[in-house]
Structure formats: structure tokens, C-alpha cells
Design a protein around this motif. Structure first.
Motif, PDB file in Angstrom:
ATOM      1  N   ARG A 176      37.479 -34.364 -61.503  1.00 60.73           N
ATOM      2  CA  ARG A 176      37.226 -33.177 -60.969  1.00 60.73           C
ATOM      3  C   ARG A 176      35.797 -32.577 -61.419  1.00 60.73           C
ATOM      4  NH1 ARG A 176      40.705 -27.949 -62.930  1.00 60.73           N
ATOM      5  NH2 ARG A 176      42.227 -28.681 -61.226  1.00 60.73           N
ATOM      6  N   MET A 177      35.489 -32.883 -62.425  1.00 53.57           N
ATOM      7  CA  MET A 177      34.134 -32.406 -63.291  1.00 53.57           C
ATOM      8  C   MET A 177      33.065 -33.063 -61.955  1.00 53.57           C
ATOM      9  SD  MET A 177      33.675 -29.979 -65.210  1.00 53.57           S
ATOM     10  CE  MET A 177      34.599 -29.088 -66.230  1.00 53.57           C
ATOM     11  N   VAL A 178      33.185 -34.465 -61.795  1.00 53.16           N
ATOM     12  CA  VAL A 178      32.003 -35.307 -60.931  1.00 53.16           C
ATOM     13  C   VAL A 178      32.048 -34.539 -59.643  1.00 53.16           C
ATOM     14  CG1 VAL A 178      31.569 -37.365 -60.040  1.00 53.16           C
ATOM     15  CG2 VAL A 178      32.099 -37.277 -62.563  1.00 53.16           C
ATOM     16  N   THR A 179      33.307 -34.244 -58.845  1.00 47.47           N
ATOM     17  CA  THR A 179      33.399 -33.880 -57.809  1.00 47.47           C
ATOM     18  C   THR A 179      32.529 -32.250 -57.484  1.00 47.47           C
ATOM     19  OG1 THR A 179      35.503 -35.172 -57.462  1.00 47.47           O
ATOM     20  CG2 THR A 179      34.928 -33.261 -55.834  1.00 47.47           C
ATOM     21  N   VAL A 180      32.973 -31.628 -58.533  1.00 48.09           N
ATOM     22  CA  VAL A 180      32.565 -30.262 -58.580  1.00 48.09           C
ATOM     23  C   VAL A 180      31.071 -30.378 -58.752  1.00 48.09           C
ATOM     24  CG1 VAL A 180      32.388 -27.886 -59.725  1.00 48.09           C
ATOM     25  CG2 VAL A 180      34.607 -29.090 -59.182  1.00 48.09           C
TER      26      VAL A 180
END
Length: 558
Positions: A265-269
């Protein structure tokens, strides 16, 4: 009645985690308020068994909701934004934050079924948000997550700088560098800075903090030296570290696989918001399991020993088709937060039993803190020259040491733990009220109060076991002597060598046979007598007084 400027921490002052702060200006008791951050901390098996999240009890805010202007979120760490979706329904005010933080805040709101249109995205200084008597600016400041911001809060009584979490990093790899020139300008605008509300986390660390950029070479050298699969865990929110680890893996000829929902999630955001550019491509767990072990690096969640995170899953054997083997390397590129040591050690021991080689951040080669150390805190004091310093974000010993640091330089300071309301209007901070504060627990999907008794009963049952006693009273209001006892979490046999349940049932049968009408006809009296006998027998037989639940069934006459 004279107007005043107030500060009230509800969480995060006297502890690390679950940050929630309030500022207000106006007549006493009628101040217009702003809220800064709504964060969480995590439950542990010792003090909060089974609890998923812990957050500040915002009953005071709920009671004064009509006075609240807005909520400001400084950055996207769980201890600052994690409670937003859970607590917003109690406050229901506009939420202001920057773009990356806003993307995470939106996810928090949507997960809890709350409307994300109340989130307002702002550019950093010089943009100004006008709310009631306050003018607020987001000021970029370096930390271990992108777009961390201090807040400039201008009020009729003077300027407040709320640092949020910060460090002095001129080369943070991802995100904005600390800009001393800009902060010098901020300190000298208008009448200067009246109040500095400042991060205290690393006040006892006596050497200057180090930049995130210094880790690039050691991490690259470490990964290149490993002969089999390499696994690294760190905080999912530390996007700069993820970038450094990924670049080091690519430089060593390895493919990258991200494991863990929070990590992905963090990488995507980060990519969607433009914070994380040119991040190397990643492969799936299925592909990682099929590749030669010296050509893969896993970057996984669970640096703090979380039981359900990827690190723990891997330590228990196979996870998503990937199995660690003897000679693989596992790096903890993070500092263990106090209180999480037991969970981390459990995972490390499990990995060691698999033959995995362990590496951690203790030597300083593979981790740098996201918080300012003591010399850096002093440098900020000297740079901003505030009229007073209010320590925040730390346990009591951190706040006290920070206050002493300020006072030693002749700057007035005060220790304000959760619930302590300070009047900041004059030249020195003054305690003017003490608000009842507490905690809310997320227990599964339900919010409960810390004083509701749920956790207390859970701890008691964990310590002492549980006995369920069922008694039947017949149509003639006489108890049937055959009580039924079911035990949980207790030894099957006591020191007499007979089943404990049988022993208790025998004692209860004798009592029920001789019980007088006054006791039998009163459920409360009968229940208390049964509970007392059950606990006494248990104490004599096994040295424990269990929690006892009594069920009395009365048969109705036809």
C-alpha cells in the motif's frame, strides 16, 4: 473576560503513540478549537490482550464539538493518522493535510465507511488555511515518512510552531529536506515564535542525528555480500528506506518482492502521489519462489514483531509459497519500539531455528532514526528562539528532560501530560485545568472504553482461568444438588488427585442440600455463595481463584 490561548494534549504526551493535541483561543470555556492529529498505538498481550488498536478517548472533544473548527494531520504515520476513520464520527469536522498524508487519510476514512470528501488537501507554506481565530500553514520538515509537516499556527495571542515528528536531514532520499533558511525566516517574521511545541522522542540521545542517505553504501555492501535469499524488514511507511533497500537489491543483481499489505500500500500510494519516482519493478511471491535464491530480495512488513505480518509468517515456515532456508539472511533495518521487544525476539528465535542468519540495526549501519536527537533539538531551540517550549511526543521522562533542556537556556517550559490544559497567553505556560482523559480500544470491530471492564475481565481470566457453574432450582424452589461445573484455562486435577470439576461439584452438592430458603430464593445470595465455594475449592486444590460465572435456571411449576 480576557481571551486566552490554550494547549491540551489528549494523547501522545507522557507516552509514545496515539497522538492527539488541541489548541484553542477565546474566552475561557468558549475557546474556538483545532485538533492536531488522531493517532493510534497497538495493544499488547500483557496490558491489552486481544486489543487491535488503542487511541485517545475523545469524550472531551465530543462534548465540545460545536467549538471545534477543524482537524489537522501532520503526517501519515499510524500514531498520527491511524484513528482518523474511527474517531471522526465523534468530531465530524473538516480534515486538513497535505497530498501524500491525504491519500493515507482517505484510506483510513474509507476503511471505516466514513465520507472522504471531508479531507482537504493543501500545498505547503506559504499557503494559509484560515479556521476561526487561527491561520495555519503546513511547513515541510524531514522525518521517516514523506511530506511530514510542522504546523505554524498563528493566533491573536502569538505564533505557535508545532513541530510534529521531525529530524534535521538535509538529504532524506525521499521527501523534503530540512531547510534552515526557511525556518530562520519563520522565526523572524512578525513578533517571532511565542510557543514551540516540540518532539521529545530522542532527547536522551547525545550524538547528532544522521541522514537517511548514509545508509545507501552499507546496505548495498551488505546485500552484495549475501549468498542466498535476503529478507529485509522495516517500517512500511519509511518510503525512503524502501527505496534505498530496493536500489541496493537491484545493484546486487536481485529482483524485489514486496510482502505485506502495508508495504504494498505504501509503495502504491507513494507512486500514485508522485512522491516515489522510478521505483524498481517488483515481482510476485509466486515468481520469487521459483527464482534462484541469490537472485531475490524480499522487503517485508513486521519489523515490530506483529504476529500477523509477513516477518512472523515467514518465521513460522512457508508464506505465499516462499520458504526460508538455512543460510538465508534476514535484516531488521529498524529500531525496535520500546514494548515490542518480546515480539521481535520471538520472530528472531523462530528464524534462527530455521537456520536463517540475523542482522539488526544495533551497530548503526542499517538504520537511522526519524526523530531529532538531543543536539538537534537544541539546534532547533537556538534557531527558532521561542518564547516558551512545550515538550510533546514522549514518555514522561522525555518530556521532563526536554523541559530541563529549555529551562537551562532560560526559556520557560512546562510538562503537560495527557489531560493537562495550559494557558499560553502570558510569558510563561500556566496549568489552568485538568481534563479527564482515557483510552478507547478497538476490540475486533468494536470501540470500547478502557474502563468498560472488557480488558480487565480478559486479563483476569488469562491469569486465573474460568469456571462456569450451572445450578437448577426445581418447581418446589429446591435446588437440584447436582451442580454442573465446566472449567477453562485450569488444570484438570488438583493436589487431591481427583478431577477439579468433580471436587467443586461435590462441595456445591453439600451446600445446595443444606441451603436455607432465604438463600435459595434470592438469586444474588445464591450466586455469591456458589462463587465463593468454587473459588475456595480451587484455591485449596490448585492455588488459583478463577473467574466464576454462575447460571441459575429456575423451573416453573405447571
Amino acid at each position: 473576560m480576557a481571551e486566552r490561548l490554550i494547549y491540551l494534549p489528549l494523547g501522545g504526551a507522557g507516552e509514545i503513540g496515539m497522538n492527539a493535541y488541541v489548541y484553542g483561543y477565546g474566552e475561557p470555556g468558549r475557546e474556538r478549537l483545532i485538533v492536531v492529529d488522531l493517532g493510534v498505538t497497538f495493544g499488547d498481550m500483557d496490558s491489552a490482550p486481544g486489543i487491535d488498536l488503542i487511541m485517545a478517548d475523545v469524550a472531551w472533544l465530543e462534548a465540545n464539538r460545536d467549538r471545534i473548527e477543524a482537524i489537522f494531520i501532520t503526517h501519515g504515520h499510524e500514531d498520527h493518522v491511524g484513528a482518523l476513520g474511527l474517531l471522526w464520527p465523534k468530531i465530524q469536522k473538516p480534515i486538513h493535510c497535505r497530498r501524500f498524508t491525504g491519500a493515507l487519510a482517505r484510506l483510513k476514512m474509507e476503511e471505516m465507511g466514513q465520507p472522504s470528501e471531508h479531507i482537504h488537501i493543501h500545498a505547503p507554506r506559504p499557503d494559509v488555511i484560515e479556521v476561526g481565530p487561527f491561520s495555519v500553514q503546513f511547513v515541510p520538515i524531514s522525518h521517516s515518512i514523506p511530506e511530514s509537516s510542522a504546523l505554524i499556527i498563528d493566533s491573536p495571542a502569538g505564533r505557535i510552531v508545532h513541530t510534529g515528528d521531525f529530524k534535521l536531514d538535509g538529504t532524506p532520499v525521499v521527501g523534503e529536506a530540512f531547510d534552515p533558511v526557511m525556518w530562520h525566516e519563520i522565526a523572524h517574521e512578525g513578533q517571532g515564535i511565542k510557543v514551540l511545541t516540540c518532539d521529545s522522542t530522542n532527547v536522551f540521545v547525545k550524538h547528532p542525528g544522521r541522514s537517511e542517505a548514509v545508509l545507501a553504501d552499507p546496505l548495498r555492501e551488505f546485500i552484495a555480500a549475501q549468498n542466498q535469499m535476503v529478507v529485509a524488514t522495516t517500517f512500511a511507511s519509511n518510503i525512503a528506506r524502501l527505496r534505498t533497500l530496493a536500489d541496493a537489491a537491484i545493484a546486487s543483481g536481485r529482483k524485489i518482492c514486496l510482502l505485506g499489505r502495508a508495504m504494498r500500500r505504501m509503495v502504491t500510494v507513494g507512486i500514485e502521489t508522485g512522491i516515489l519516482t522510478n521505483f524498481p519493478p517488483v515481482i510476485s511471491p509466486e515468481d520469487a519462489a521459483e527464482m534462484p535464491r541469490d537472485k531475490v530480495m524480499l522487503i517485508v512488513t513486521g519489523s515490530q514483531g506483529e504476529r500477523r505480518a509477513a516477518s512472523a509468517q515467514l518465521s513460522r515456515g512457508r508464506y505465499l509459497g516462499i520458504q526460508l532456508k538455512e543460510g538465508d539472511s534476514f535484516l531488521f533495518s529498524s529500531r525496535t519500539i520500546p514494548g515490542n521487544e518480546r515480539g521481535v525476539i520471538r520472530i528472531q528465535n523462530s528464524l534462527s531455528e530455521l537456520g536463517v542468519d540475523l542482522f539488526d540495526a544495533d551497530d548503526g549501519l542499517y538504520h537511522v532514526s526519524g526523530h531529532a536527537n538531543r543536539p538537534d533539538i537544541e539546534a532547533v531551540h537556538d534557531l527558532l528562539k521561542p518564547g516558551m517550549v512545550i515538550p510533546m511526543h514522549g514518555e514522561h521522562m522525555h518530556l521532563r528532560e526536554h523541559a530541563k533542556l529549555a529551562s537551562a537556556k532560560g526559556v520557560p517550559s512546562a510538562i503537560a501530560t495527557n489531560g493537562t490544559m495550559l494557558d499560553l497567553t502570558g510569558d510563561t505556560p500556566r496549568v489552568v485545568d485538568q481534563i479527564d482523559t482515557g483510552r478507547l480500544y478497538l476490540d475486533g470491530t468494536v470501540l470500547i472504553g478502557a474502563m468498560d471492564g472488557v480488558v480487565r475481565d480478559r486479563i483476569r481470566m488469562a491469569l486465573n482461568g474460568h469456571a462456569l457453574v450451572t445450578v437448577i432450582v426445581d418447581e418446589d424452589d429446591r435446588p437440584v444438588p447436582d451442580a454442573w461445573v465446566e472449567l477453562s484455562g485450569l488444570p484438570e486435577r488438583g493436589r487431591a488427585g481427583v478431577p477439579l470439576a468433580d471436587n467443586i461439584e461435590g462441595e456445591l452438592a453439600e451446600f445446595l442440600d443444606r441451603a436455607d430458603d432465604r438463600t435459595v430464593m434470592n438469586d444474588d445470595r445464591l450466586e455469591e455463595a456458589i462463587r465463593k465455594i468454587t473459588r475456595q475449592v480451587s484455591m485449596e486444590e490448585i492455588g488459583k481463584k478463577p473467574e466464576v460465572t454462575v447460571i441459575i435456571s429456575r423451573l416453573a411449576a405447571e
